[in-house]
Write a protein that holds these residues in place. Structure first.
Motif, PDB file in Angstrom:
ATOM      1  N   THR A 123       0.546  -1.122   0.281  1.00 32.35           N
ATOM      2  CA  THR A 123      -0.207  -0.364  -0.098  1.00 32.35           C
ATOM      3  C   THR A 123       0.748   1.302  -0.730  1.00 32.35           C
TER       4      THR A 123
ATOM      5  N   ASP B  77       2.405   3.843  -4.571  1.00 32.09           N
ATOM      6  CA  ASP B  77       1.459   3.717  -5.605  1.00 32.09           C
ATOM      7  C   ASP B  77       0.540   3.197  -7.043  1.00 32.09           C
TER       8      ASP B  77
ATOM      9  N   THR C 121      -0.984  -0.264  -5.553  1.00 31.30           N
ATOM     10  CA  THR C 121      -2.358   0.210  -5.230  1.00 31.30           C
ATOM     11  C   THR C 121      -2.997   0.957  -6.601  1.00 31.30           C
TER      12      THR C 121
ATOM     13  N   GLN D  24      -4.659  -2.434  -8.057  1.00 33.55           N
ATOM     14  CA  GLN D  24      -6.055  -2.960  -7.080  1.00 33.55           C
ATOM     15  C   GLN D  24      -5.914  -3.924  -6.952  1.00 33.55           C
TER      16      GLN D  24
ATOM     17  N   SER E 112      -5.232  -8.126  -1.417  1.00 33.66           N
ATOM     18  CA  SER E 112      -3.990  -8.278  -0.377  1.00 33.66           C
ATOM     19  C   SER E 112      -3.460  -9.710  -0.773  1.00 33.66           C
TER      20      SER E 112
END
Length: 313
Positions: free
Chosen positions: A264, A267, A270, A273, A276
């Motif tokens: 996280t 960037d 992240t 998407q 996890s």
């Protein structure tokens, strides 16, 4: 980035310790599939020591006692493999698999029974070690140094020296390559194999306590060690049973495992998407890919997994 390095080093430390343990066992001629169970037992020993140490115990004493408890329980549990594989010549893979199943189940039952005895309302398999864990941590600026990182490095250096620069190490490897030839020059193969398995128990147990203290202050023992024992076996094979290569492989797999904790903070990750769980799966996926392409070129000790019979030539 600093957090990524921090987690990479601590997870690599776990893999180095456990993979070195497997390395010693297999160099002696005994396949240790039971590293997962040994890790759980070592983690249990260290966690119990942290739980019951009196408040106010000094940091050096905490570190020493926790390390000794983890090593002791790991060694005792590895005796199951040693007796079954060396004395009774049982199938080493089956014994190791049984040890993995028994380790997590036994630790879970024991911790639940202990927690229930303390409080009828507490039937969880969780042990907390919030304050004692702080003894292992040193903040260097924004970097959280863990004494286990240094311990893993020391173990790596000692393993290299022991295997390649000492009479004991050369004899141990001889027992894994050609035990009959080793026996013919007066080497006690049974004792050397016991030594290899017990060293693997020592390092595997130590790896267990390092794993459950990596980033958390409590552990639920019914979760085991999330397959890290098998991941350490992959590191050992990828590292060709050599300490220096094992260290490099551990850093690679540790990096992918660390991403699950810090993705996280990047960037570009992240933005993908991804769930996890994908990052949690990464080291295991990478291990499958790496082993698929490299295992055919691996050269394991010739006599590993073969019970030694003194009468055979």
């Amino acid at each position: 980035m600093l957090l990524l390095i921090q987690y990479t080093l601590i997870f690599a430390s776990v893999l180095i310790l456990v993979a070195l343990g497997g390395c010693f066992s297999e160099h002696s001629g005994v396949i240790n599939i039971g590293l997962e169970g040994i890790m759980v037992m070592g983690a249990l020993g260290g966690a119990l020591m942290m739980k019951f140490l009196p408040a106010g115990t000094s940091a050096p004493v905490i570190i020493l006692l926790v390390v000794l408890a983890s090593i002791l329980l790991g060694v005792i549990y590895s005796l199951l493999l040693a007796v079954a594989a060396i004395n009774f010549k049982a199938d080493q893979t089956l014994v190791g698999t049984a040890m993995n199943l028994l380790g997590t189940a036994a630790a879970t039952v024991f911790v639940k029974a202990m927690n229930t005895a303390e409080s009828v309302d507490n039937v969880s398999s969780t042990i907390q070690y919030i304050e004692p864990k702080k003894a292992f941590l040193v903040n260097i600026g924004s970097f959280e140094f863990n004494w286990f990182m240094l311990l893993a490095f020391v173990a790596l250096v000692l393993a290299y020296i022991t295997l390649y620069k000492t009479r004991f190490g050369l004899r141990l490897m001889a027992c894994g390559e050609h035990p009959q030839a080793a026996d013919s020059v007066g080497i006690n193969v049974y004792k050397m194999r016991y030594a290899g398995v017990l060293i693997s128990g020592m390092l595997g147990g130590l790896g267990g306590i390092v794993y459950i203290t990596a980033g958390v202050s409590e552990w639920k023992f019914e979760n085991g060690v999330a397959g890290f024992g098998f991941l350490a076996l992959a590191v050992m094979i990828f590292g060709q049973w050599k300490p220096t290569r094992i260290a490099l492989a551990a850093l690679l797999f540790g990096l992918f495992r660390a991403l699950a904790n810090v993705y996280t903070g990047f960037d570009f990750l992240t933005a993908l998407q991804l769930p996890s769980n994908v990052y949690n799966m990464l080291p295991y996926i990478i291990s499958l890919i790496v082993l698929a392409f490299t295992s055919q070129h691996s050269r394991a000790p010739k006599a590993e997994g073969v019970p030694y019979d003194k009468g055979m030539r």
